[in-house]
Design a protein around this motif. Structure first.
Motif, PDB file in Angstrom:
ATOM      1  N   ALA A 267       0.818  -1.213   0.000  1.00 18.30           N
ATOM      2  CA  ALA A 267       0.000   0.000   0.000  1.00 18.30           C
ATOM      3  C   ALA A 267       0.854   1.266   0.000  1.00 18.30           C
ATOM      4  N   GLY A 268       2.184   1.114   0.022  1.00 21.28           N
ATOM      5  CA  GLY A 268       3.067   2.261  -0.108  1.00 21.28           C
ATOM      6  C   GLY A 268       3.707   2.779   1.162  1.00 21.28           C
ATOM      7  N   PHE A 269       3.581   2.044   2.266  1.00 19.28           N
ATOM      8  CA  PHE A 269       4.166   2.514   3.532  1.00 19.28           C
ATOM      9  C   PHE A 269       5.612   2.022   3.630  1.00 19.28           C
ATOM     10  N   VAL A 270       6.524   2.895   3.276  1.00 20.28           N
ATOM     11  CA  VAL A 270       7.945   2.574   3.287  1.00 20.28           C
ATOM     12  C   VAL A 270       8.702   3.780   3.833  1.00 20.28           C
ATOM     13  N   THR A 271       9.762   3.549   4.570  1.00 18.65           N
ATOM     14  CA  THR A 271      10.538   4.643   5.162  1.00 18.65           C
ATOM     15  C   THR A 271      11.630   5.122   4.215  1.00 18.65           C
ATOM     16  N   GLY A 272      12.053   6.356   4.415  1.00 18.78           N
ATOM     17  CA  GLY A 272      13.188   6.865   3.666  1.00 18.78           C
ATOM     18  C   GLY A 272      14.455   6.086   3.955  1.00 18.78           C
ATOM     19  N   ALA A 273      14.567   5.568   5.177  1.00 23.14           N
ATOM     20  CA  ALA A 273      15.756   4.788   5.540  1.00 23.14           C
ATOM     21  C   ALA A 273      15.875   3.525   4.706  1.00 23.14           C
ATOM     22  N   SER A 274      14.744   2.949   4.324  1.00 24.87           N
ATOM     23  CA  SER A 274      14.777   1.743   3.499  1.00 24.87           C
ATOM     24  C   SER A 274      15.457   2.034   2.162  1.00 24.87           C
ATOM     25  N   HIS A 275      15.109   3.163   1.555  1.00 28.06           N
ATOM     26  CA  HIS A 275      15.752   3.569   0.299  1.00 28.06           C
ATOM     27  C   HIS A 275      17.236   3.837   0.518  1.00 28.06           C
ATOM     28  N   ARG A 276      17.574   4.540   1.586  1.00 27.71           N
ATOM     29  CA  ARG A 276      18.986   4.855   1.859  1.00 27.71           C
ATOM     30  C   ARG A 276      19.791   3.590   2.105  1.00 27.71           C
ATOM     31  N   ASN A 277      19.196   2.643   2.803  1.00 28.51           N
ATOM     32  CA  ASN A 277      19.897   1.391   3.067  1.00 28.51           C
ATOM     33  C   ASN A 277      20.261   0.684   1.768  1.00 28.51           C
ATOM     34  N   TRP A 278      19.292   0.543   0.880  1.00 26.57           N
ATOM     35  CA  TRP A 278      19.566  -0.169  -0.377  1.00 26.57           C
ATOM     36  C   TRP A 278      20.630   0.563  -1.201  1.00 26.57           C
ATOM     37  N   LYS A 279      20.545   1.874  -1.247  1.00 23.89           N
ATOM     38  CA  LYS A 279      21.542   2.647  -1.989  1.00 23.89           C
ATOM     39  C   LYS A 279      22.936   2.438  -1.415  1.00 23.89           C
ATOM     40  N   SER A 280      23.019   2.227  -0.097  1.00 25.06           N
ATOM     41  CA  SER A 280      24.309   2.072   0.563  1.00 25.06           C
ATOM     42  C   SER A 280      24.961   0.722   0.312  1.00 25.06           C
ATOM     43  N   TYR A 281      24.151  -0.346   0.327  1.00 26.89           N
ATOM     44  CA  TYR A 281      24.775  -1.683   0.278  1.00 26.89           C
ATOM     45  C   TYR A 281      24.202  -2.625  -0.773  1.00 26.89           C
ATOM     46  N   GLY A 282      23.306  -2.145  -1.615  1.00 26.83           N
ATOM     47  CA  GLY A 282      22.676  -3.024  -2.592  1.00 26.83           C
ATOM     48  C   GLY A 282      23.653  -3.698  -3.533  1.00 26.83           C
ATOM     49  N   HIS A 283      24.802  -3.087  -3.763  1.00 24.80           N
ATOM     50  CA  HIS A 283      25.802  -3.670  -4.660  1.00 24.80           C
ATOM     51  C   HIS A 283      26.405  -4.957  -4.097  1.00 24.80           C
ATOM     52  N   ASP A 284      26.249  -5.202  -2.816  1.00 28.30           N
ATOM     53  CA  ASP A 284      26.768  -6.430  -2.210  1.00 28.30           C
ATOM     54  C   ASP A 284      25.651  -7.396  -1.821  1.00 28.30           C
ATOM     55  N   VAL A 285      24.497  -7.243  -2.452  1.00 25.95           N
ATOM     56  CA  VAL A 285      23.352  -8.119  -2.195  1.00 25.95           C
ATOM     57  C   VAL A 285      22.884  -8.726  -3.515  1.00 25.95           C
ATOM     58  N   ARG A 286      22.587  -9.998  -3.492  1.00 27.47           N
ATOM     59  CA  ARG A 286      22.066 -10.688  -4.661  1.00 27.47           C
ATOM     60  C   ARG A 286      20.632 -11.111  -4.370  1.00 27.47           C
ATOM     61  N   LEU A 287      19.686 -10.556  -5.139  1.00 23.30           N
ATOM     62  CA  LEU A 287      18.276 -10.893  -4.988  1.00 23.30           C
ATOM     63  C   LEU A 287      17.834 -11.759  -6.155  1.00 23.30           C
ATOM     64  N   PRO A 288      16.781 -12.564  -5.960  1.00 22.66           N
ATOM     65  CA  PRO A 288      16.262 -13.345  -7.084  1.00 22.66           C
ATOM     66  C   PRO A 288      15.811 -12.427  -8.219  1.00 22.66           C
ATOM     67  N   GLY A 289      15.981 -12.872  -9.450  1.00 25.49           N
ATOM     68  CA  GLY A 289      15.551 -12.080 -10.587  1.00 25.49           C
ATOM     69  C   GLY A 289      14.067 -11.759 -10.525  1.00 25.49           C
ATOM     70  N   GLY A 290      13.727 -10.525 -10.878  1.00 22.24           N
ATOM     71  CA  GLY A 290      12.330 -10.140 -10.892  1.00 22.24           C
ATOM     72  C   GLY A 290      11.757  -9.786  -9.533  1.00 22.24           C
ATOM     73  N   THR A 291      12.614  -9.625  -8.525  1.00 24.36           N
ATOM     74  CA  THR A 291      12.126  -9.268  -7.186  1.00 24.36           C
ATOM     75  C   THR A 291      11.437  -7.900  -7.222  1.00 24.36           C
ATOM     76  N   GLU A 292      10.193  -7.852  -6.742  1.00 20.78           N
ATOM     77  CA  GLU A 292       9.470  -6.590  -6.724  1.00 20.78           C
ATOM     78  C   GLU A 292      10.079  -5.641  -5.700  1.00 20.78           C
ATOM     79  N   ASP A 293       9.902  -4.336  -5.946  1.00 19.74           N
ATOM     80  CA  ASP A 293      10.455  -3.347  -5.030  1.00 19.74           C
ATOM     81  C   ASP A 293       9.925  -3.526  -3.614  1.00 19.74           C
ATOM     82  N   TRP A 294       8.639  -3.856  -3.485  1.00 18.30           N
ATOM     83  CA  TRP A 294       8.077  -3.967  -2.133  1.00 18.30           C
ATOM     84  C   TRP A 294       8.704  -5.117  -1.372  1.00 18.30           C
TER      85      TRP A 294
END
Length: 348
Positions: A267-294
């Motif tokens: 429904a869209g309830f997400v914190t700004g910290a969640s975005h900052r976290n992914w920007k900080s370390y997403g390059h060292d995380v492997r998610l399954p292909g097609g993983t939705e943003d939520w």
């Protein structure tokens, strides 16, 4: 000033552990700090992003020291105090130790808040510390633009039982003691979209002491331990992976979540910290292909007073999980494994 004319959360730009500086920014800030190498008794410092500092007194007993504070994530001042205290004490438990006393950290906008609400925040912290069996022995306060409360906590532990976040071993299984989704619930609170049952679920989780960590510290089958807070399950698992030089593999289907977390995220309830976290370390995380943003936001969601992430010997994992659940953590689950490989997190 009447406490009916403002919401506590409206006085702060963020709340709970979602206020943390983003991991990459924090790393950059600390990059120029000298290592504390001249001190032989300092067993744990800032080098591995561990939960607390540890000083060996005599080869037998160590002192554990930590500090944690943040802005309100709920409007009830007493509950805010209890959550902040639970979160601060958790760092002692995450090292395998036992807290012995705390000092209060208090910053309040005196011109905006009712003194009765400030007293309620402090009373909430004291009530939780009483449950933990420790006094609030003093502290420090300032007039601050936004409300801030937390604790500095001192604990002890037999030196041989200190649990770091950096010694997970290939083959270990990973246990998480509390459900995820606190940041999502906090975002819903900000917009008056969290119902009473979900609110009570969140309060029950965030005020549940991680005291099981003291018990686990004495268990040699427990190799590494940390608590999951503002960087989300991915961020703290990555700290474990980097510290130990291993790959952490998380099973998305095994991760426990608060009951309304997925619905609220969609429904869209997400914190700004969640975005900052992914920007900080997403390059060292492997998610399954097609993983939705939520779904990704489930994993980067900042936790306030979250559970312990524990790496244990695989032969003891089921028994340790049963011990944790019997101690009052019904949401505890085995959520993944530790494997030899590059220091990253892979989600399957």
């Amino acid at each position: 000033m009447s406490n009916q004319i403002y919401r506590l959360t409206s006085l702060a730009h963020g709340g709970g552990c979602g206020c943390k500086i983003a991991p990459s920014v924090l790393q950059d800030i600390l990059s120029g700090m000298p290592a504390a190498t001249p001190y032989a008794n300092l067993l744990v410092g800032a080098e591995t992003s561990d939960d607390a500092a540890v000083w060996d007194l005599d080869g037998q007993t160590s002192i554990i020291a930590t500090t944690d504070f943040f802005m309100p994530m709920v409007d009830d001042p007493y509950i805010f105090g209890r959550i902040a205290a639970t979160n601060a004490i958790s760092d002692i438990y995450a090292m395998g130790g036992t807290p012995i006393f705390a000092l209060a950290i208090v910053g309040m906008p005196i011109d905006k808040m009712d003194p009765a609400d400030i007293r309620a925040i402090l009373a909430g912290g004291v009530s939780l510390c009483t449950e933990a069996g420790i006094p609030v022995a003093g502290g420090h306060s300032i007039d601050c633009p936004e409300p801030v409360y937390g604790l500095a906590v001192i604990g002890t532990c037999p030196t041989a039982q200190i649990k770091r976040n950096s010694v997970a071993r290939p083959g270990d299984r990973l246990i998480l003691t509390k459900s995820l989704g606190v940041g999502i619930y906090s975002a819903a609170i900000k917009k008056d979209e969290l119902d009473a049952d979900a609110y009570e679920e969140m309060i029950a989780s965030t005020t549940l002491l991680n005291r099981i960590g003291s018990t686990l510290g004495a268990n040699p089958a427990v190799h590494a331990m940390t608590d999951v807070t503002g960087f989300g399950i991915l961020g703290h698992a990555l700290e474990m992976a980097r510290g130990a030089g291993v790959t952490v593999r998380l099973d998305l289907g095994a991760l426990p979540f608060l009951r309304e977390a997925e619905r609220l995220l969609q429904a869209g309830f997400v914190t700004g910290a969640s975005h900052r976290n992914w920007k900080s370390y997403g390059h060292d995380v492997r998610l399954p292909g097609g993983t939705e943003d939520w779904r990704r936001h489930l994993l980067t969601d900042p936790q306030t007073s979250g559970g312990l992430l524990i790496a244990v010997d695989p032969s003891s994992a089921d028994g340790i999980l049963e011990t944790i659940r019997d101690a009052g953590y019904p949401g505890a689950a085995i959520i993944g494994t530790v494997e030899a490989g590059a220091p990253l997190v892979e989600v399957t």
